[in-house]
Design a protein around this motif. Sequence first.
Motif, PDB file in Angstrom:
ATOM      1  N   ARG A 260      -2.440   9.526  -6.567  1.00  0.00           N
ATOM      2  CA  ARG A 260      -3.728   9.082  -7.111  1.00  0.00           C
ATOM      3  C   ARG A 260      -3.868   7.576  -6.970  1.00  0.00           C
ATOM      4  N   ALA A 261      -2.759   6.857  -7.223  1.00  0.00           N
ATOM      5  CA  ALA A 261      -2.796   5.395  -7.107  1.00  0.00           C
ATOM      6  C   ALA A 261      -3.073   4.991  -5.670  1.00  0.00           C
ATOM      7  N   ILE A 262      -2.402   5.680  -4.724  1.00  0.00           N
ATOM      8  CA  ILE A 262      -2.586   5.329  -3.312  1.00  0.00           C
ATOM      9  C   ILE A 262      -4.024   5.628  -2.902  1.00  0.00           C
ATOM     10  N   ARG A 263      -4.556   6.784  -3.349  1.00  0.00           N
ATOM     11  CA  ARG A 263      -5.929   7.137  -2.994  1.00  0.00           C
ATOM     12  C   ARG A 263      -6.900   6.083  -3.518  1.00  0.00           C
ATOM     13  N   GLN A 264      -6.695   5.633  -4.761  1.00  0.00           N
ATOM     14  CA  GLN A 264      -7.609   4.637  -5.327  1.00  0.00           C
ATOM     15  C   GLN A 264      -7.523   3.337  -4.558  1.00  0.00           C
ATOM     16  N   LEU A 265      -6.311   2.950  -4.147  1.00  0.00           N
ATOM     17  CA  LEU A 265      -6.150   1.716  -3.384  1.00  0.00           C
ATOM     18  C   LEU A 265      -6.776   1.845  -2.001  1.00  0.00           C
ATOM     19  N   VAL A 266      -6.776   3.062  -1.437  1.00  0.00           N
ATOM     20  CA  VAL A 266      -7.439   3.273  -0.147  1.00  0.00           C
ATOM     21  C   VAL A 266      -8.946   3.104  -0.315  1.00  0.00           C
ATOM     22  N   ILE A 267      -9.484   3.674  -1.422  1.00  0.00           N
ATOM     23  CA  ILE A 267     -10.918   3.544  -1.671  1.00  0.00           C
ATOM     24  C   ILE A 267     -11.304   2.087  -1.851  1.00  0.00           C
ATOM     25  N   GLU A 268     -10.429   1.319  -2.497  1.00  0.00           N
ATOM     26  CA  GLU A 268     -10.738  -0.090  -2.743  1.00  0.00           C
ATOM     27  C   GLU A 268     -10.318  -0.969  -1.586  1.00  0.00           C
ATOM     28  N   GLU A 269      -9.931  -0.346  -0.482  1.00  0.00           N
ATOM     29  CA  GLU A 269      -9.619  -1.046   0.768  1.00  0.00           C
ATOM     30  C   GLU A 269      -8.453  -2.002   0.658  1.00  0.00           C
ATOM     31  N   LYS A 270      -7.476  -1.646  -0.175  1.00  0.00           N
ATOM     32  CA  LYS A 270      -6.259  -2.445  -0.222  1.00  0.00           C
ATOM     33  C   LYS A 270      -5.178  -1.831   0.653  1.00  0.00           C
ATOM     34  N   ILE A 271      -5.353  -0.549   0.989  1.00  0.00           N
ATOM     35  CA  ILE A 271      -4.383   0.140   1.852  1.00  0.00           C
ATOM     36  C   ILE A 271      -5.167   0.780   2.982  1.00  0.00           C
ATOM     37  N   ASP A 272      -4.652   0.656   4.195  1.00  0.00           N
ATOM     38  CA  ASP A 272      -5.266   1.288   5.352  1.00  0.00           C
ATOM     39  C   ASP A 272      -4.656   2.680   5.488  1.00  0.00           C
ATOM     40  N   ARG A 273      -5.472   3.724   5.280  1.00  0.00           N
ATOM     41  CA  ARG A 273      -4.927   5.086   5.244  1.00  0.00           C
ATOM     42  C   ARG A 273      -4.243   5.457   6.558  1.00  0.00           C
TER      43      ARG A 273
END
Lengths: 327, 336, 141
Positions: free
Chosen positions: A84-97
């Motif tokens: 869930r944390a990774i998904r939220q960070l992807v949505i907020e563009e902090k992680i490139d999926r």
Amino acid sequence: MNKNMVEELKKVCGDIIDDVEAIIAYRKKATEPREVLTVIESKEEIDSITLSPLSFNNPAKLLCQELNKRNGKIAVVAKGCDSRAIRQLVIEEKIDRERVYIIGISCPGVVDYRKFVKKVKFKLSEIESVELLDGKVVITAGSEKQEIPFDEVIFENCLYCSQPTPIEYDVLLGEPLEGRSDFSDIEEIEKLPLEDRWKFWSEEFKKCIRCHACRSVCPLCYCTECLVDPTNLAVSPMTPAEEKASYPRMLGKTISVEDNLFYHLVRVLHHAGRCAECGECERACPMGLPLRKLERKLQKVVVEVFGYKPGEEIPFLSKLDILPEGR
Amino acid sequence: MKVYSGNFLRDIVSKLIEDGYKVYGAVKTKDYYVFDEIKSGEEISLEYCNTRKSPKEIVFPENEVLIKYSKWIEEIPIDDSKRAIVGIRPCDAKALTLLDKVFLNDDFKDPYYEARRKNLLLIGYACNEPGEYCFCESLGLSPFGSEGLDILVSDLGDRQVLEAFTEEGHKVLEMLDVKDASEEDIKARDELRDKAVKMFRRKLEVENLREILEKNFESDYWEKIALTCVSCGVCTYLCPTCFCFDILDEGEEEGVRYRAWDSCQFPLYTLESSSHNPRREKWQRLRNRFYDKFYYMVEKTGEIFCVGCGRCIEACPMGIDITEVLNGLREGGESK
Amino acid sequence: MGDKKFDPKIVTFACNWCSYAGADLAGTSRLQYPPNIRIIRVMCSGMVNPALVLYAFKKGADGVVIAGCHPGDCHYNVGNYYAKKRVILLKELLNFVGFEDERLKLLWASASEGKKFAEEMTDFVDKIKELGPQEKLAEKR
């Protein structure tokens, strides 16, 4: 989470080690059964990977750090809350999926380490393995075994997990598990009269020592300069002197119930609809504050009053068609 | 040595309060213990291995108001009333003597610290069994150590053996009905001590540690071990020998100037007004913690600034272990 | 629970385009409302950070009002919707920790509603007078 899952995990890591630059996984600490995060770069290190109900840390923050340091793909072992944390960070563009390979673990819950240490009868350095079998935590030390019912040592946050099976993964280990949407403990507090609620919360927040560990471990608190945390300033060589001299600070380092509440309320409000509910904040807190209860109250409002499902593509604050009528 | 049949630590509390002391003892809060002011012997708990927060906050509180200002400056009178800590462990008492080297040295005596420290009575509580995270023995200390204490209480179960080391300690011993210890009592206490010393589960190798640290400052070992560190500062807040503080003003036209705990792990700690930060990366800050305790303070005062209480190991959210790091340096570090 | 000598301090964040103009209109029309209101002009009610509201309480405000444009009329299209969302979250959270959430008010007032502005403010001051001084989140130096 038992020996079979560990073998499966090692096999998956062995298959992908050549395609990724690093794997973030758990390994056992040398002198205790507790597991810590580690970054694996070569095939030889795969054997040190473990997985057990003691793999409780959230790798999302470490993942962000490694993605910034490296250029290639990174694999990460993620439980339900971690995903869930990774998904939220992807949505907020902090992680490139595209650059992340998620090894999902369907998680039945993790152990509260402090409760565990009190209940275990062996010396910590003697313990060889900890597994979860049939609702019991089985601890092996040499030829002796100890079984503790999982309910006695489970981390309280896990009792309310809404998605124990990762919502985002590239490969999944373990059988899919049902989540719970249970806010009964929050409702218990809401039933109390106003003054009793205030007494409960001010007693708790008298204990806060403002170490800011809760904010430091949270994967979703990534602001260099936090509005309420006086432990960092975002200045650059270009910052004019007048700006540096007249910096408005809402909070100093006074330890009082009002200031502690101010810090925690503002921090929690910035997590509305974003919190991954991993429990790292409560685990890191040296004084055992009930931080998860505050976050879960906000989650309850987000889910019940606004009807928002966390993990949606559009972040909670941006979504405007969910305002309730007549409020 | 004296012996007391009963519970000395519980019974002495009311006598100390009668004598005008402010008494601090370990109180159970949730599932851990902290030192707090107590008004009677019943409030004290004695089943703890050690408290979550160290007792340094009694002489060095987290917030200490220095002056109040409005149209004029009002100095806060320094409180030097008599205080007593009942049930402090030998490691924490040694930590207080180490803090004395910082706050009460020849160059400058901190008036706030001095006021609280000079009238502080320490009644120690020997550890019959070292905790899971303890390693004081590696640093030359003992669970029955006496450094810094006025009285040491060793619990034999049905009776307690007492030893006083200072004048004040002897005076306090006489407040209760104590008898001279017999040969048997002393033997039983020595046996307990010898047993406890063998039960340590953690070890920190300190041989040549200073030289090894000197060689490995530039090693990339520090980046490796700081991978999971999040610079939260919990280790420094709970450590009995950490003493860094910040002085802040709060309030514009009227307010207070106060001193508050600071931590070398916070990014702001070494941030300069030009925006240059010599310890910008977290591995530099983590490295600084080890060097400060085991190298810089050794150079300055001749003593290692760690007492082996293990609070940092228990509390670190990411599982970074001071003994693992320093023991691992011997193989893992390379001198460049 | 009324204290006759208690003079509440109310902080109002009024948006530049609608509610501040409405407050101005109340003034030019010589409509009376209590002088306890301290108005801070912001460009949009959506820029009021919940930390600002809590900071006002910390500094001793007995009540806080966020005044903005009617839904659909915001000068920046959707700012007031953000304000509404934030106020709901903040009220629920404050109520949860045992703070009287009636001390926080969200008001829609357009530039022509001077009378409404004055009336709402008068009602609010009366309500705060009943609740008494705010001590729970105020800093104690």
